[in-house]
Design a protein around this motif. Sequence first.
Motif, PDB file in Angstrom:
ATOM      1  N   PRO A  24      51.758  48.195  33.276  1.00 25.97           N
ATOM      2  CA  PRO A  24      50.974  48.476  32.077  1.00 25.97           C
ATOM      3  C   PRO A  24      50.989  47.327  31.068  1.00 25.97           C
ATOM      4  CG  PRO A  24      52.995  49.796  32.119  1.00 25.97           C
ATOM      5  CD  PRO A  24      52.912  49.086  33.434  1.00 25.97           C
TER       6      PRO A  24
ATOM      7  N   LEU B  50      50.237  44.289  31.824  1.00 23.79           N
ATOM      8  CA  LEU B  50      49.253  43.269  32.220  1.00 23.79           C
ATOM      9  C   LEU B  50      48.098  43.258  31.225  1.00 23.79           C
ATOM     10  CD1 LEU B  50      48.517  43.284  36.083  1.00 23.79           C
ATOM     11  CD2 LEU B  50      49.629  41.508  34.732  1.00 23.79           C
ATOM     12  N   VAL B  51      47.889  42.128  30.581  1.00 22.16           N
ATOM     13  CA  VAL B  51      46.794  42.030  29.604  1.00 22.16           C
ATOM     14  C   VAL B  51      45.444  42.005  30.318  1.00 22.16           C
ATOM     15  CG1 VAL B  51      45.857  40.640  27.723  1.00 22.16           C
ATOM     16  CG2 VAL B  51      48.328  40.787  28.038  1.00 22.16           C
ATOM     17  N   HIS B  52      45.407  41.395  31.502  1.00 22.62           N
ATOM     18  CA  HIS B  52      44.160  41.286  32.270  1.00 22.62           C
ATOM     19  C   HIS B  52      44.337  41.993  33.608  1.00 22.62           C
ATOM     20  CE1 HIS B  52      43.168  37.368  29.885  1.00 22.62           C
ATOM     21  NE2 HIS B  52      42.930  38.446  29.184  1.00 22.62           N
ATOM     22  N   PRO B  53      44.275  43.318  33.604  1.00 19.63           N
ATOM     23  CA  PRO B  53      44.534  44.059  34.842  1.00 19.63           C
ATOM     24  C   PRO B  53      43.442  43.807  35.880  1.00 19.63           C
ATOM     25  CG  PRO B  53      43.684  45.526  33.146  1.00 19.63           C
ATOM     26  CD  PRO B  53      43.927  44.210  32.485  1.00 19.63           C
ATOM     27  N   PRO B  54      43.821  43.576  37.133  1.00 13.76           N
ATOM     28  CA  PRO B  54      42.817  43.349  38.184  1.00 13.76           C
ATOM     29  C   PRO B  54      42.303  44.669  38.751  1.00 13.76           C
ATOM     30  CG  PRO B  54      45.031  42.788  38.971  1.00 13.76           C
ATOM     31  CD  PRO B  54      45.201  43.433  37.632  1.00 13.76           C
ATOM     32  N   PHE B  55      41.077  44.646  39.245  1.00 15.63           N
ATOM     33  CA  PHE B  55      40.507  45.820  39.916  1.00 15.63           C
ATOM     34  C   PHE B  55      41.092  45.951  41.316  1.00 15.63           C
ATOM     35  CE2 PHE B  55      37.106  47.830  42.485  1.00 15.63           C
ATOM     36  CZ  PHE B  55      36.971  49.030  41.790  1.00 15.63           C
TER      37      PHE B  55
ATOM     38  N   LEU C  15      48.796  32.810  33.419  1.00 15.66           N
ATOM     39  CA  LEU C  15      47.487  33.299  33.865  1.00 15.66           C
ATOM     40  C   LEU C  15      47.638  34.268  35.022  1.00 15.66           C
ATOM     41  CD1 LEU C  15      45.366  29.995  33.870  1.00 15.66           C
ATOM     42  CD2 LEU C  15      45.237  31.858  32.203  1.00 15.66           C
TER      43      LEU C  15
ATOM     44  N   ILE D 297      44.982  35.920  37.594  1.00 15.45           N
ATOM     45  CA  ILE D 297      43.567  35.751  37.939  1.00 15.45           C
ATOM     46  C   ILE D 297      43.243  36.561  39.184  1.00 15.45           C
ATOM     47  CG2 ILE D 297      41.751  34.052  38.392  1.00 15.45           C
ATOM     48  CD1 ILE D 297      43.872  31.901  37.528  1.00 15.45           C
ATOM     49  N   ALA D 298      42.178  37.338  39.126  1.00 13.32           N
ATOM     50  CA  ALA D 298      41.728  38.090  40.298  1.00 13.32           C
ATOM     51  C   ALA D 298      40.284  37.717  40.633  1.00 13.32           C
ATOM     52  CB  ALA D 298      41.856  39.590  40.075  1.00 13.32           C
ATOM     53  N   GLN D 299      39.794  38.307  41.700  1.00  9.88           N
ATOM     54  CA  GLN D 299      38.498  38.036  42.323  1.00  9.88           C
ATOM     55  C   GLN D 299      38.577  36.706  43.078  1.00  9.88           C
ATOM     56  OE1 GLN D 299      35.651  39.524  42.945  1.00  9.88           O
ATOM     57  NE2 GLN D 299      35.778  41.395  41.715  1.00  9.88           N
TER      58      GLN D 299
ATOM     59  N   ASN E 159      36.793  33.628  41.913  1.00  8.49           N
ATOM     60  CA  ASN E 159      37.311  33.192  40.614  1.00  8.49           C
ATOM     61  C   ASN E 159      38.623  32.426  40.785  1.00  8.49           C
ATOM     62  OD1 ASN E 159      36.873  33.383  37.726  1.00  8.49           O
ATOM     63  ND2 ASN E 159      38.496  34.928  37.601  1.00  8.49           N
TER      64      ASN E 159
ATOM     65  N   PHE F 123      39.291  28.387  39.989  1.00  8.62           N
ATOM     66  CA  PHE F 123      40.456  27.893  39.235  1.00  8.62           C
ATOM     67  C   PHE F 123      41.214  26.846  40.049  1.00  8.62           C
ATOM     68  CE2 PHE F 123      45.090  28.351  38.805  1.00  8.62           C
ATOM     69  CZ  PHE F 123      45.277  27.913  37.504  1.00  8.62           C
TER      70      PHE F 123
END
Lengths: 242, 242
Positions: B53, B55-60, B70, B72-74, B77, B81
């Motif tokens: 919980p 995680l500021v940038h939660p991945p799908f 960092l 990074i998901a997808q 993407n 990077f």
Amino acid sequence: MTYELYYWPGIQGRGEFVRLALEEAGIDYVNVARDKHGEESAEKKLLKFMGDPGLVHPPFAPPVLKAGELVIAQTANILMFLGEKHGLAPADEGGRLWTHQLQLTITDWVAEVHDAHHPLGPTEYYEDQKTEARKRTALFLEQRLPKYMGYFEKVLQQNSSGNRLLVGDILSYPDLSLFQVVEGLCYAFPRNLSRLEGNYPEIMALHDYVRRRPRVAAYLDSGRRMAFNEDGLFRHYPELDT
Amino acid sequence: MTYELYYWPGIQGRGEFVRLALEEAGIDYVNVARDKHGEESAEKKLLKFMGDPGLVHPPFAPPVLKAGELVIAQTANILMFLGEKHGLAPADEGGRLWTHQLQLTITDWVAEVHDAHHPLGPTEYYEDQKTEARKRTALFLEQRLPKYMGYFEKVLQQNSSGNRLLVGDILSYPDLSLFQVVEGLCYAFPRNLSRLEGNYPEIMALHDYVRRRPRVAAYLDSGRRMAFNEDGLFRHYPELDT
């Protein structure tokens, strides 16, 4: 510089995600899909452009944005370019990657919306895959749609900036795309959306906010916004909206 | 900095596209899918990371790359990077956008490969959609596969730099991904690929070139490269390879 947006005439399709960004950012552009000589002329222009053997970076499919010397395809790629150039994305590396990550997740979602009515792929008519479409759409509505909606609802809730946008405190290109997905879903699946929308207050609030942005509102009210129809991504087949 | 790659254990999947870039660039990384305590432990680590919980940038969905602060998901993407940071993409704006555009077209292609065996979507087993898979795969092999192959063959032919890579004169991340797609297609559809490969000499030459890159070759020969199997993206079902 005036941009040129190349896309199929007659449908909103993936081109509409680009149009919303162009409109919100107040960018001067030629919408090649809308031609004063009609759709046939527009399609001819698109195909001539796409097939030009002099194109150094040939696209696989539209939409394609011509921005001076740059010829850019793939919806999410065009949006990344516009977002970074025209204030629809944050400037820092982490923010830019996060914004694009959200857009790519919307790309996946939109592909699943399309596949719901075309489970055997894009090369056959809907009429020739109705039985399969019924099965796939039922699974989509039951399992996948709530997963995507729940994800974006959580992202909106978690944004600590205190506004109700996806990324930090600025309107970014995935906000516009999420608006368009909700628009499309409300068109395609009105019964299911009215059943579901109460579960996703943040998404519905964002949709409402984007719809009221002055430039977006002006665009939606203009004759330039096409209507949804059964040739596009979001199709209303009552037999699928169960 | 040591990166961490989070992905499902037991399959190459979309994580493999990221691994190939990490290996080719000689980047130090922890492959969280490979755990000395086995697959169950690896999956537990993945799910714990994805569900944090904080995680500021939660991945799908995975793959997810942790690079310092960092997350990074997808796949495309993450590759963008890595490509820009580690010399697997050109530095100029036009070149970067073109590279990413090619990667996103590979993303679409890979999704269609997956949907060939899962036309009713990712939530049901193959065994429960075999009839539909047979129909979709036939259309894929007949119409869509030649369209994608033809497109990338043309891009390779048109590259004016005189080498046989996709973008300019450097090895870029879509080159590695195109290699992986060919690997996967040869595994999944050996009969069709041996029928088709003669039509696409540039693609096959690129595949061969990537396979011989010293770091890629070392990786492929190591125990770290998993085998393809029928839980991944590229699946060999003889009844579909007709």
